[in-house]
Design a protein around this motif. Structure first.
Motif, PDB file in Angstrom:
ATOM      1  N   LYS A 188       5.716   1.016  -8.606  1.00 27.00           N
ATOM      2  CA  LYS A 188       6.155  -0.260  -8.948  1.00 27.00           C
ATOM      3  C   LYS A 188       5.207  -1.229  -9.907  1.00 27.00           C
ATOM      4  CE  LYS A 188      10.802   0.019  -7.523  1.00 27.00           C
ATOM      5  NZ  LYS A 188      11.649  -0.028  -8.573  1.00 27.00           N
ATOM      6  N   ARG A 189       3.990  -1.480  -9.170  1.00 21.56           N
ATOM      7  CA  ARG A 189       3.141  -2.433  -9.929  1.00 21.56           C
ATOM      8  C   ARG A 189       2.490  -1.728 -11.111  1.00 21.56           C
ATOM      9  NH1 ARG A 189      -0.782  -3.285  -4.935  1.00 21.56           N
ATOM     10  NH2 ARG A 189      -2.274  -2.551  -6.601  1.00 21.56           N
ATOM     11  N   LYS A 190       2.340  -0.464 -11.105  1.00 19.73           N
ATOM     12  CA  LYS A 190       1.919   0.473 -12.093  1.00 19.73           C
ATOM     13  C   LYS A 190       3.060   0.126 -13.316  1.00 19.73           C
ATOM     14  CE  LYS A 190       1.000   5.026 -13.897  1.00 19.73           C
ATOM     15  NZ  LYS A 190       1.105   6.544 -13.560  1.00 19.73           N
ATOM     16  N   MET A 191       4.172   0.436 -13.067  1.00 19.26           N
ATOM     17  CA  MET A 191       5.108   0.310 -14.106  1.00 19.26           C
ATOM     18  C   MET A 191       5.424  -1.174 -14.710  1.00 19.26           C
ATOM     19  SD  MET A 191       6.616   3.168 -14.727  1.00 19.26           S
ATOM     20  CE  MET A 191       5.045   3.939 -14.423  1.00 19.26           C
ATOM     21  N   ARG A 192       5.400  -2.054 -13.791  1.00 19.57           N
ATOM     22  CA  ARG A 192       5.255  -3.506 -14.193  1.00 19.57           C
ATOM     23  C   ARG A 192       4.014  -3.810 -15.270  1.00 19.57           C
ATOM     24  NH1 ARG A 192       7.021  -4.946  -8.917  1.00 19.57           N
ATOM     25  NH2 ARG A 192       4.758  -5.435  -8.405  1.00 19.57           N
ATOM     26  N   LYS A 208       0.798  -1.188  -0.044  1.00 20.46           N
ATOM     27  CA  LYS A 208      -0.034  -0.146  -0.085  1.00 20.46           C
ATOM     28  C   LYS A 208       0.947   0.997  -0.162  1.00 20.46           C
ATOM     29  CE  LYS A 208      -4.216  -1.942   1.800  1.00 20.46           C
ATOM     30  NZ  LYS A 208      -5.331  -1.581   2.869  1.00 20.46           N
ATOM     31  N   SER A 209       2.200   1.096   0.038  1.00 15.23           N
ATOM     32  CA  SER A 209       2.849   2.198   0.252  1.00 15.23           C
ATOM     33  C   SER A 209       2.982   2.901  -1.203  1.00 15.23           C
ATOM     34  CB  SER A 209       4.579   1.894   0.550  1.00 15.23           C
ATOM     35  OG  SER A 209       4.989   1.194  -0.509  1.00 15.23           O
TER      36      SER A 209
END
Length: 160
Positions: free
Chosen positions: A10-14, A3-4
């Motif tokens: 990072k999830r968005k970029m992946r 949730k940070s």
């Protein structure tokens, strides 16, 4: 968990990277499918050609049986003559495949680690290549006449 702000980024970029890679992977898969289909088509054509050649040879054999017999040379019987010609045809294809295998695998000289083209093997790292070059230079220097005349050389040989 996750949730940070950093982990969300990072999830968005992946996810973005995954979308870009999906396009590339799909294009690569389609290309592979087209190539395999073309290869299968060539194999089928080759098989048809081989069968046609077998039928033609069988037809020629029947014509030869109907034609007046010609005396074969004294050294060969008709059966041996036909077998010899069949072996030559089979050997040509196997000979070509053997050459292809030999071309792919060039064995390096174990002392210098170089092949016929004087190149190091592809699996050898640059660091290892530099090390090997130094070793060969050093051994070349040791085997010269000047080195053997040197007192240090004589002492080293005497102690061994």
């Amino acid at each position: 968990m996750a949730k940070s702000l950093r982990s969300k980024w990072k999830r968005k970029m992946r996810a973005i990277k995954r979308e870009k890679m999906d396009v590339k992977v799909l294009a690569r898969m389609n290309k592979m499918l087209v190539e395999s289909a073309a290869e299968a088509k060539l194999d089928a054509q080759e098989e048809k050609y081989k069968q046609k050649m077998k039928k033609d040879k069988a037809g020629e054999a029947e014509e030869m049986a109907e034609a007046p017999a010609i005396d074969p040379p004294a050294s060969e019987s008709p059966a041996e003559a036909q077998e010899g010609s069949m072996e030559v045809e089979g050997d040509d294809s196997s000979f070509a495949s053997d050459n292809d295998v030999q071309r792919k695998f060039r064995k390096p000289n174990l002392k210098t680690m170089r092949n016929e083209k004087n190149q190091f093997p592809s699996w050898m790292s640059t660091k290892k290549i530099k090390y090997h070059k130094r070793l060969t230079k050093r051994s070349a220097k040791r085997n010269t006449k000047e080195a053997k005349k040197n007192k240090i050389w004589k002492r080293a040989c005497a102690s061994v």
